[in-house]
Scaffold this active site. Structure first.
Site, PDB file in Angstrom:
ATOM      1  N   ASP A 198       0.856  -1.167   0.000  1.00 54.96           N
ATOM      2  CA  ASP A 198       0.000   0.000   0.000  1.00 54.96           C
ATOM      3  C   ASP A 198       0.897   1.223   0.000  1.00 54.96           C
ATOM      4  OD1 ASP A 198      -1.939   1.791   0.020  1.00 54.96           O
ATOM      5  OD2 ASP A 198      -2.872   1.214   1.911  1.00 54.96           O
TER       6      ASP A 198
HETATM    7  C1  BGC Z   1      -4.742   3.455   0.430  1.00 53.58           C
HETATM    8  C2  BGC Z   1      -5.101   2.264  -0.414  1.00 53.58           C
HETATM    9  C3  BGC Z   1      -5.176   2.652  -1.861  1.00 53.58           C
HETATM   10  C4  BGC Z   1      -3.867   3.286  -2.271  1.00 53.58           C
HETATM   11  C5  BGC Z   1      -3.824   3.675  -3.730  1.00 53.58           C
HETATM   12  C6  BGC Z   1      -3.540   4.213  -0.117  1.00 53.58           C
HETATM   13  O1  BGC Z   1      -3.349   5.413   0.546  1.00 53.58           O
HETATM   14  O2  BGC Z   1      -4.495   3.040   1.749  1.00 53.58           O
HETATM   15  O3  BGC Z   1      -6.310   1.706   0.030  1.00 53.58           O
HETATM   16  O4  BGC Z   1      -5.463   1.537  -2.656  1.00 53.58           O
HETATM   17  O5  BGC Z   1      -3.670   4.444  -1.486  1.00 53.58           O
HETATM   18  O6  BGC Z   1      -4.660   4.725  -4.024  1.00 53.58           O
END
Ligand code: BGC
Length: 738
Positions: free
Chosen positions: A285
């Site tokens: 993530d």
């Molecule tokens: C979030 C994720 C998301 C990713 C990409 C992160 O900040 O925790 O859930 O998929 O960003 O946008």
């Protein structure tokens, strides 16, 4: 360039180590092997690198540097870039300008729709309608795949029992059984039967693991839970995702047992790969790899990269740690080339499965994009899904439904006219201007001759009460008042934890004063988490929980308010009386001193009851349901066991309606203590007024097993109490022995 790949496939005659995977044939695995022999280390690391496109109001733009990285094979995946033509241009660089022409994979957070926005996942889970969840995911995939996307960062399968945590809105709530069912449905919807179908997306189970167990509900915070809770509560939806054929996993930001997940070998390799046999790829993530430095598990980014890759992270989202350091690690012998090859194989496998090697532009057709996005059919499903997500929490003296021939309705509240707040967080390409507000929905539903007065009354946040008198004046002239209150859309979602879960600002005060003038007060809530409604419960005749219902939300709310449909939603998460009860969830254990009102030294509070304000599984209809006496028959043969539980359910009211019939199990004695209730079955039953149906549940070993003292799954002999009813307090009981 594709021709080169084809020749490579032919040329590669040595038999591959990998026979085939869930997504690829033996031939394709051989082709991947051939490609791996051609790729330089830098190109391999490029496949393990995911960069974002910088999104702004006008659309995605990719940094100059990233375009260069695509060209040199140093970035094999891009996220936040969408639309068929824009992504075609980027794909063209990868396919036509790089040495090997390996196509890019494009990811995006298509969490509850792409352009047609469905209710937030927590809301949709309140429908308990898995075919519906599958259908909305299918539409989300259809739209996104038509807009040049291949990969969604969804479903969020985190079990969450702390309403302070803003991300409860993204998942399925507190329960494992319901969570597993929704997880499977959404994956089926996104991925279809075959990823090669160009209207599907590969899904991503996130956030692995236990992200929802953040201490004190504070986002990104420490998780400290036993291996038992991890395996019994937080991991099952991820296992269900694998069983449903999911292609990718995303690591979570938190640590588990002192190990940040992006460097957690136990979770990423021992459990995910060795125990569960996952064959797809794992992405972090966001900057999860570099975040291991502030976590304090490594001293610098270089070490973070080594830890992540050896733990089992295949793709680095945005941190550029693999990009900067992996080559050096391999040169120094800190990271084995075989591990790099394994990661790249897993990534290429998914690219193969998506058909990108066959035609890298298959998702980039402008006509397809024009024909498949925000269609009337998709909007009709959005209205249906929103309607089914609504939960009627209170309906004193049948305050609802309202009559459409009402002569004067006051629509009050800071969220009544908002289009933007219908969307909720993670709304993809959803646009405020597409959305039907509650006010617009009401205007469209009600008799044209009716007068509707609208006033916000108060802002969502802040202490200003100066507009309340005007709202009261409008309400005095009306026959009934609909008050639309709640949280602004971005008060839940990522980085949106709250210590207070009451209605923000002066909204509760507005409701109290409206109630005081003696009019019928109908509260409609827009919010992404369970709220503490204790301070408004006695000031509202009816309360309708609408979550963030999506594009067609206003129409859906009106459908229910005016009785075109009876509400069917049931809470997928407990609503506490106050934040002091948190964490509170239905499947608690008994303790050695269960609650006794006459004994101080039992497990309870001095200042608050143990019961929630609204329990898990709760929701009213416009009709009522009564339950007969359940019966059970058992069948046992060597090694096998099933219990069939039947019950008659009757619509005892005056109009048709749907009941979500829920079955809970209590295993009375175990080698480890068991929860007082565990959901192990549910069925949606539509009944006309006066109609009865016999509902049958089959409980097998799977439903009755648990993680025993020795950490193996299985059933233990003893008594099982079964409860059936319309929420987690269900009182109709039958027992059997095993
Ligand atoms: C979030 C994720 C998301 C990713 C990409 C992160 O900040 O925790 O859930 O998929 O960003 O946008």
């Amino acid at each position: 360039m594709r021709k080169n790949i084809f020749l490579l496939i032919i040329a590669f005659s040595a038999s591959s180590l990998f026979a085939q995977s869930r997504w690829t044939t033996e031939e394709e695995e051989k082709a991947i092997g051939a490609l791996l022999t051609e790729m330089t280390l830098v190109e391999k690391i490029g496949q393990m690198t995911l960069f974002t496109s910088d999104w702004d109001q006008t659309g995605p733009t990719l940094r100059e540097g990233y375009q260069e990285d695509i060209k040199t094979g140093r970035a094999g995946a891009i996220f936040n870039a969408h639309t068929a033509d824009y992504n075609r241009d980027l794909q063209r660089i990868a396919v036509e300008e790089t040495r090997l022409g390996i196509p890019l994979i494009f990811g995006y957070d298509v969490v509850h729709g792409y352009r047609t926005i469905f209710p937030i996942p927590l809301g949709e889970t309140a429908s308990w309608n898995t075919p519906l969840a599958e259908e909305t995911a299918r539409i989300g995939a259809r739209e996104a795949a038509s807009a040049g996307l291949h990969w969604t960062f969804s479903p969020v399968v985190d079990i969450a029992r702390d309403p302070r945590w803003g991300r409860v809105m993204e998942g399925n709530g507190e329960d494992v059984f319901l969570g597993n069912a929704m997880t499977e449905a959404r994956i089926k919807g996104y991925q279809g039967k075959d990823l090669a179908d160009p209207f599907t997306l590969v899904a991503c189970a996130k956030h692995y693991a236990a992200y929802g167990a953040a201490q004190a509900g504070r986002d990104y915070h420490t998780v400290d839970i036993s291996e038992r809770s991890l395996r019994e509560t937080y991991l099952p939806p991820f296992k269900a995702a694998i069983d449903a054929g999911i292609g990718t996993f995303m690591t979570s930001f938190n640590e588990v047992d002192g190990q940040p997940v992006s460097g957690n070998y136990h979770l990423l390799t021992e459990i995910l790969r060795d125990e569960w046999g996952f064959e797809g790829f794992v992405v972090t993530d966001y900057t999860g790899i570099s975040e291991m430095v502030p976590h304090g598990i490594v001293a610098n980014e270089a070490d973070a990269g080594e830890l992540a890759v050896t733990a089992g992270v295949d793709m680095d989202m945005q941190a550029a740690v693999y990009y900067n350091y992996l080559e050096q690690h391999v040169a120094e012998g800190k990271v084995e080339l075989a591990r790099i090859d394994q990661a790249v194989r897993q990534i290429l496998r998914i690219k193969y499965a998506l058909g990108l090697f066959e035609d890298p532009y298959r998702y980039n057709d402008m006509e397809r994009q024009a024909a498949n996005i925000f269609t009337p059919e998709h909007r009709a499903t959005a209205r249906l899904a929103a309607r089914e997500s609504l939960v009627l929490l209170k309906n004193e003296n049948n305050a609802l439904p309202l009559t459409k021939s009402i002569s004067h309705l006051a629509v009050i509240g800071p969220l009544a006219k908002s289009q933007e707040d219908m969307l909720g967080a993670w709304h993809g390409d959803g646009r405020a201007e597409d959305c039907v507000s509650v006010l617009t929905g009401i205007q469209a539903a009600i008799d044209k001759a009716a007068t509707i007065s609208y006033l916000p009354g108060v802002a969502i946040e802040g202490d200003d009460e100066s507009d309340i008198p005007a709202a009261l004046a409008a309400a005095r002239l009306a026959d009934a008042v609909v008050v639309v209150v709640g949280e602004k859309w971005n008060m839940s979602g990522e980085a949106a934890s709250r210590t207070s879960i009451t209605l923000p600002g002066k909204q509760a005060e507005l409701i109290r004063q409206l109630h005081q003038i003696g009019k019928l007060v109908i509260v409609v809530l827009l919010n992404g988490r369970p709220l503490d409604l204790t301070n408004i419960i006695d000031h509202a005749d009816a309360i309708l929980e609408a979550w963030y219902p999506g594009t067609e939300g206003g129409h859906a709310v009106a459908d229910i308010l005016f009785g075109d449909y009876a509400p069917v939603g049931k809470l997928p998460i407990t609503f506490p009386r106050s934040v002091g009860q948190v964490p509170i969830y239905y499947n608690m254990k008994n303790t050695g001193r269960p609650y006794d009102p006459n004994n101080k030294y039992t497990s309870k509070y001095l200042d608050e009851s143990n019961d929630p304000l609204f329990p898990f599984g709760f929701g009213l209809s416009y009709t009522t349901f009564s339950y007969g006496t359940p019966t059970v028959t058992k069948e046992a043969s060597t090694g096998d066991f099933t219990a069939t539980v039947s019950i008659e359910v009757t619509n005892s009211g005056k109009r048709s309606g749907r009941e979500v019939v829920q079955l809970y199990v209590h295993d009375l004695v175990g080698s480890v203590t068991r929860p007082l209730r565990e959901l192990k079955g549910f069925q949606l039953v539509d009944l006309a007024a006066g109609e009865s149906k016999t509902v049958e549940f089959t409980l097998g070993k799977e439903e009755l097993s648990f993680l025993r003292r020795d950490m193996t799954w299985g059933m233990e002999p003893g008594t099982f109490d079964i409860y059936i009813g319309g929420d987690s307090r269900a009182s109709q009981k039958v027992s059997f022995e095993y």
